[in-house]
Structures are given as structure tokens and as C-alpha cells.
Design an enzyme around this catalytic site. Sequence first.
Site, PDB file in Angstrom:
ATOM      1  N   ARG A   9     -35.581  10.296  91.079  1.00  0.00           N
ATOM      2  CA  ARG A   9     -34.739   9.088  91.124  1.00  0.00           C
ATOM      3  C   ARG A   9     -33.861   9.023  89.878  1.00  0.00           C
ATOM      4  O   ARG A   9     -34.157   9.675  88.876  1.00  0.00           O
ATOM      5  CB  ARG A   9     -35.656   7.847  91.151  1.00  0.00           C
ATOM      6  CG  ARG A   9     -36.623   7.845  92.335  1.00  0.00           C
ATOM      7  CD  ARG A   9     -37.931   7.149  91.939  1.00  0.00           C
ATOM      8  NE  ARG A   9     -38.936   7.288  93.007  1.00  0.00           N
ATOM      9  CZ  ARG A   9     -39.162   6.393  93.949  1.00  0.00           C
ATOM     10  NH1 ARG A   9     -38.491   5.250  93.938  1.00  0.00           N
ATOM     11  NH2 ARG A   9     -40.057   6.601  94.891  1.00  0.00           N
ATOM     12  N   LYS A  48     -48.182   7.227  99.826  1.00  0.00           N
ATOM     13  CA  LYS A  48     -47.820   5.911  99.283  1.00  0.00           C
ATOM     14  C   LYS A  48     -48.926   4.927  99.638  1.00  0.00           C
ATOM     15  O   LYS A  48     -49.215   4.717 100.815  1.00  0.00           O
ATOM     16  CB  LYS A  48     -46.478   5.453  99.862  1.00  0.00           C
ATOM     17  CG  LYS A  48     -46.009   4.113  99.284  1.00  0.00           C
ATOM     18  CD  LYS A  48     -44.554   3.858  99.619  1.00  0.00           C
ATOM     19  CE  LYS A  48     -44.100   2.499  99.102  1.00  0.00           C
ATOM     20  NZ  LYS A  48     -42.674   2.275  99.409  1.00  0.00           N
ATOM     21  N   ASP A  88     -34.285   2.626  90.075  1.00  0.00           N
ATOM     22  CA  ASP A  88     -35.510   3.383  90.355  1.00  0.00           C
ATOM     23  C   ASP A  88     -35.657   3.654  91.848  1.00  0.00           C
ATOM     24  O   ASP A  88     -36.538   4.427  92.249  1.00  0.00           O
ATOM     25  CB  ASP A  88     -36.747   2.647  89.817  1.00  0.00           C
ATOM     26  CG  ASP A  88     -36.790   1.190  90.224  1.00  0.00           C
ATOM     27  OD1 ASP A  88     -35.866   0.442  89.848  1.00  0.00           O
ATOM     28  OD2 ASP A  88     -37.719   0.785  90.938  1.00  0.00           O
ATOM     29  N   ASN A  89     -34.815   3.026  92.675  1.00  0.00           N
ATOM     30  CA  ASN A  89     -34.863   3.281  94.114  1.00  0.00           C
ATOM     31  C   ASN A  89     -33.664   4.097  94.577  1.00  0.00           C
ATOM     32  O   ASN A  89     -33.302   4.083  95.752  1.00  0.00           O
ATOM     33  CB  ASN A  89     -34.928   1.962  94.881  1.00  0.00           C
ATOM     34  CG  ASN A  89     -36.268   1.255  94.692  1.00  0.00           C
ATOM     35  OD1 ASN A  89     -37.260   1.892  94.362  1.00  0.00           O
ATOM     36  ND2 ASN A  89     -36.291  -0.041  94.892  1.00  0.00           N
ATOM     37  N   GLY A 139     -46.257   3.913  90.833  1.00  0.00           N
ATOM     38  CA  GLY A 139     -47.396   3.015  90.681  1.00  0.00           C
ATOM     39  C   GLY A 139     -48.361   3.091  91.842  1.00  0.00           C
ATOM     40  O   GLY A 139     -49.536   2.743  91.729  1.00  0.00           O
ATOM     41  N   ARG A 140     -47.838   3.508  92.983  1.00  0.00           N
ATOM     42  CA  ARG A 140     -48.728   3.653  94.144  1.00  0.00           C
ATOM     43  C   ARG A 140     -48.327   4.837  95.000  1.00  0.00           C
ATOM     44  O   ARG A 140     -48.632   4.894  96.181  1.00  0.00           O
ATOM     45  CB  ARG A 140     -48.756   2.383  94.971  1.00  0.00           C
ATOM     46  CG  ARG A 140     -47.379   1.915  95.404  1.00  0.00           C
ATOM     47  CD  ARG A 140     -47.529   0.832  96.389  1.00  0.00           C
ATOM     48  NE  ARG A 140     -46.267   0.148  96.592  1.00  0.00           N
ATOM     49  CZ  ARG A 140     -46.092  -0.800  97.467  1.00  0.00           C
ATOM     50  NH1 ARG A 140     -47.097  -1.180  98.223  1.00  0.00           N
ATOM     51  NH2 ARG A 140     -44.947  -1.386  97.603  1.00  0.00           N
ATOM     52  N   GLY A 166     -52.043  -0.330  93.370  1.00  0.00           N
ATOM     53  CA  GLY A 166     -51.770   1.025  93.870  1.00  0.00           C
ATOM     54  C   GLY A 166     -51.886   1.158  95.381  1.00  0.00           C
ATOM     55  O   GLY A 166     -51.816   2.261  95.920  1.00  0.00           O
TER      56      GLY A 166
HETATM   57  P1  AMP Z   1     -40.621  -1.251  94.421  1.00  0.00           P
HETATM   58  O1  AMP Z   1     -40.148  -2.648  94.261  1.00  0.00           O
HETATM   59  O2  AMP Z   1     -41.528  -1.044  95.600  1.00  0.00           O
HETATM   60  O3  AMP Z   1     -39.522  -0.247  94.374  1.00  0.00           O
HETATM   61  O4  AMP Z   1     -41.578  -0.944  93.169  1.00  0.00           O
HETATM   62  C1  AMP Z   1     -41.179  -1.074  91.841  1.00  0.00           C
HETATM   63  C2  AMP Z   1     -42.240  -0.515  90.956  1.00  0.00           C
HETATM   64  O5  AMP Z   1     -43.462  -1.225  91.144  1.00  0.00           O
HETATM   65  C3  AMP Z   1     -42.572   0.942  91.180  1.00  0.00           C
HETATM   66  O6  AMP Z   1     -42.857   1.513  89.928  1.00  0.00           O
HETATM   67  C4  AMP Z   1     -43.810   0.884  92.049  1.00  0.00           C
HETATM   68  O7  AMP Z   1     -44.603   2.031  91.920  1.00  0.00           O
HETATM   69  C5  AMP Z   1     -44.510  -0.337  91.488  1.00  0.00           C
HETATM   70  N1  AMP Z   1     -45.393  -0.977  92.479  1.00  0.00           N
HETATM   71  C6  AMP Z   1     -45.031  -1.715  93.550  1.00  0.00           C
HETATM   72  N2  AMP Z   1     -46.117  -2.127  94.242  1.00  0.00           N
HETATM   73  C7  AMP Z   1     -47.201  -1.625  93.606  1.00  0.00           C
HETATM   74  C8  AMP Z   1     -48.607  -1.690  93.825  1.00  0.00           C
HETATM   75  N3  AMP Z   1     -49.142  -2.360  94.833  1.00  0.00           N
HETATM   76  N4  AMP Z   1     -49.401  -1.019  92.950  1.00  0.00           N
HETATM   77  C9  AMP Z   1     -48.892  -0.338  91.920  1.00  0.00           C
HETATM   78  N5  AMP Z   1     -47.585  -0.259  91.653  1.00  0.00           N
HETATM   79  C10 AMP Z   1     -46.739  -0.884  92.478  1.00  0.00           C
HETATM   80 MG    MG Z   2     -39.417   1.619  94.294  1.00  0.00          MG
END
Ligand code: AMP
Ligand code: MG
Length: 518
Positions: free
Chosen positions: A201, A124, A271-272, A103-104, A137
Site C-alpha cells: 500500500r 483477514k 493505507d487503503n 492489524g488483522r 484481529g
Molecule cells: P481499515 O479501516 O479496515 O482500513 O483499518 C485500518 C487499520 O485498523 C488497519 O491497520 C487495520 O489492520 C486495523 N484494524 C481494523 N480492524 C481491526 C481489528 N478488528 N483488529 C485489529 N486491527 C484492526
Molecule cells: Mg485498511
Amino acid sequence: MIQFNFDHRFVNELPGDASGAQHSRATPGLCWAAVNPTPVKQPALQAYSIEVADLLDLSRDNIHSADFLAAFSGNCLLPGMTPYATCYGGHQFGHWAGQLGDGRAISLGEVINQRGERYELQLKGAGMTPYSRRADGRAVLRSSIREFLCSEAMHHLGIPGTRALCLIATGDNVMRDMFYDGNAKFEPGAIVCRVAPSFTRFGHFEILASRGEHDLLKKLINFTISRDFPQIDIQSPDGYAQWFKQICESTAHLVVEWLRVGFVHGVMNTDNMSILGLTIDYGPYGWTDNFDPGWTPNTTDHEWRRYCLAQQPPVARWNLEKLAEALAPVFPSQTMLAAGLAHFDATLQSKLTTMLAAKFGLLAWRDEDTDLVESIFELMQRAEVDMTEFFRALADIKQAAPELAVLENAFYSSTLYRNHSALFEAWLARYAARLTLQQDTDDARSSRMNAVNPRFILRNYLSQQAIDTAMNGDMSMLERLMEAARHPYDEHIPADLIAKRPDWAINKPGCSTLSCSS
Ligand code: AMP
Ligand code: MG
């Protein structure tokens, strides 16, 4: 001019959407979508890792060039770059979350360095992608500093993880509700360039299985084995079995390494989870200060503590089970998957005892050691003893004359120290007796222990100090932390960087626990 030798296997060999459209959408049948970074207002290089630059054959001059700043802030592309975001899903906090994706994160491509090693470059915080859903993003400076520092700190601790090349402030503001309390405000934005042989992942496989895209799932497995597991012969009848076994093994290794240094990832969603067993996605992570198996830095997880320190091995297994479920439809036999999971259990057990033996300076593990080790961990928890400080001090204990005073500085409370002193003395006597069973010297044991028990860990309160000063344009604390992180097992580290968590940091946001806001 910076010239990378690109070899974009992910986009060349797997199906994707090359249109470049940025709007949020599902991408069934595809593994990636081309998308350009969104330009930023006023990029400024804040920090970089010379070690990662070396991996990419970049000189200091390259790093300080205008081309570099423009490319790694997302303002222009270097020749040969093909930016894209990848599609993955995931189980978040135990529940299937559907399509997530980068997402970003925007990959700029796969570089082959002069030694023939493959490294993917990924920005990122470089703007929206088809996987951004309703988010922007972007990433804020505070979380980017944390990702940058920890990526490099983990590497120097000897723990597998994605690396970080550079940290660039964007000059744009980003709106975040840091405490999730309705008080959103603008914060400075930043971009980290992450570097890893593969960012694949568990969720990349799960999303295809969830859509019933079994041909594509098979294609992604074959691609992953060929690119990221070249030692496995894909033609061999048990190639898939070997592959899954290896994922199970590297995941077991990873969580044992986290436990060794008291690291808590904080968001172990599928996903992590990296297919290579790398620490990936540095969000609300932390290190336990006073030893506490139930501790998590993630405020969102305070109620359930699903991802607390001690839960990391069982959660890793649960995540592997979800991966196994996703792989099942295209695996020749289900016993291959069961064998992989059994290998996780066996590897975890053997690596845990090897790791604990090393932490305590034991040359070999005996069954009775379980009780010795469990009883001190229980005491450390009750008496609120700093984990890092304790193990460094334990290395100074003399086998012939164990003295509790050697451990005093590891205690946060003098009252708890006094109240538990008899119990600790009794334990030290047991420990000293155990040491007499091996051929060893105090000096030899001490140097072995100091090679596995770090002197420096990137405590959250230290990172927060680097963040607070960086917000005022002063990067000196960040640089000091980077330097200490390069030699985490050295005895001689500036005293203020190895101090136990101070009292003021217990409840200060970011200094002990954090939200997911980033
Ligand atoms: P995370 O909790 O950081 O592992 O993110 C979980 C999901 O949310 C992943 O698909 C990220 O790409 C998406 N995500 C988190 N923060 C953002 C953001 N600011 N913009 C777009 N996607 C995000
Ligand atoms: Mg993540």
C-alpha cells in the site's frame, strides 16, 4: 495434500522481526513481523471462488479437504507457509495516523502457480498481530461476506482488485458495536482468504519516510519495482520516474473504473491504496443507486463526504501527493514526482472521456459532449434516477424515435418522473441528434453500451439479504449473488437481483449505508 510452490520474497528480501511475538508494538526499521494465526473453535467453509482456486492450482477436492479448512481458518500451517504481518502507516481522513499495519491480516506466503504467476495469500480476521493496537484481529461474518462477494464481483466487472479465495466461519464470537452507539454485542466471526500479486500500500512507503528510514525506504522501492513491476528496468536512470508514473496511471484507471459503475470505496485512506492500483480493503463500500455524486455509503463520513462518489478522483490525487512526499527524500529528482502527478491528471482526463463516451455509446468524444453528459447527470441527480438502470435503458433508445417511456423504470418516484419528463425528453432529443453524427446502428450501439454498463451490481441491500440468510445458516442467496456477479453484463439475470433498491432498504442498516464496524 495441498502443495504450494512458495517463494517468500517479501520476508526473504526485506528486514523483519522473526520472533513471532504477538503483542502490539511499533516495529521501527522493519517491514514485517512473523506471527501465527490464532486458532479458531469450529471452522466451517461457507463459500469459495472456483476462479481463484484455479489461479492457485487448487481443485475442488483440495478446497473441500480437511487440510484446506485447517490452513485457511488459521488452525494449522501447510508445509512451507511463513505467516507474517506487514508494517504500514497512513493518512486517514486527511490526517497522518502513524503506524497502522496489518492489524488483522496475516499473510501465509507468496505462491508461484503453474503458469509462473505470483499470488500472495492473506487471511483477514485470523487473530492479533503486532499491528492490532487495541483491537482483536478478528472480522465478523457480515463484513467478511461483503469482502468476499465484492472482491469477486469487481473482478468480473473488469475492475482491478484483490481477489477472495474462500470464506470460513470460525465458530467463535466477536464483540462489535455495529452502530457505534454503545450497544456492543457478539456476532459470528469469519475469515476471508484474500489473494493478490501484492498487498503493498502507499502507507508501506509513508511509514518509512515518516521515521526517516531512508535506506529502508529505498530498499522497499527497489524490492517493489523488482517484484511487482518487473517490466521496469531498475538500472535505468529514469526507473524511479517510470515506476511512480505507472502508479499514477493505474490509480487514475482505478478511480475511472469505479465511476463507470458508480462504485464508492468509502475509506480511501492512503493505507487503503494499493501500489498496483487494485481495489483493496472492502469496508463500508457501495454503489450509488439513485445517481448522486455526493453519496457515500460510509456513515462515519456523512458530515464531510470526503470519500463520496465524485470526490474519488481528487482524493486519489491527494493520496498520490502524499505518496510523492514520502518518496521525495530518496528520488533523484523532484521533477520525476511532479511529472507523475501531471501524468495522473492527463490520464484521468483522457480515461474519463473515453469511459463516458463508451457509457453513452459514442464512438468518439467531442468537446460538446461534456455539456450533453453533464446535463443528464444533473437531471438524473435531481430526478433521483437509478444509475445502473438508466444506462441499460439508454441502450434501448432508438435514434430515430427516442421515447422517454423506455427510461421510466429507472426512476424511483413517479412524481419526479412526471415533473421532469419535459426536460428528459428535451435531453433525449439532443442525444438522438448527437447520435446522427456517427456512422452507427441502434443494435451496434446497444451492444457496445451493454458491454460497459453492467446489468448486475452488488447493491448493498442484496448483500445484506445474503448476510441475513447466512446468519441463519442459509448460503443460497450468497451463492445466487456469486453466480450473478460472474456475468454482470448479461441481460438475463434473475429479476430480484437486478431490481432497483426497494423503499424498505433506504434506512435499513447495511442496505444503503454502513458504519466502519467490521
Ligand atoms: P481499515 O479501516 O479496515 O482500513 O483499518 C485500518 C487499520 O485498523 C488497519 O491497520 C487495520 O489492520 C486495523 N484494524 C481494523 N480492524 C481491526 C481489528 N478488528 N483488529 C485489529 N486491527 C484492526
Ligand atoms: Mg485498511
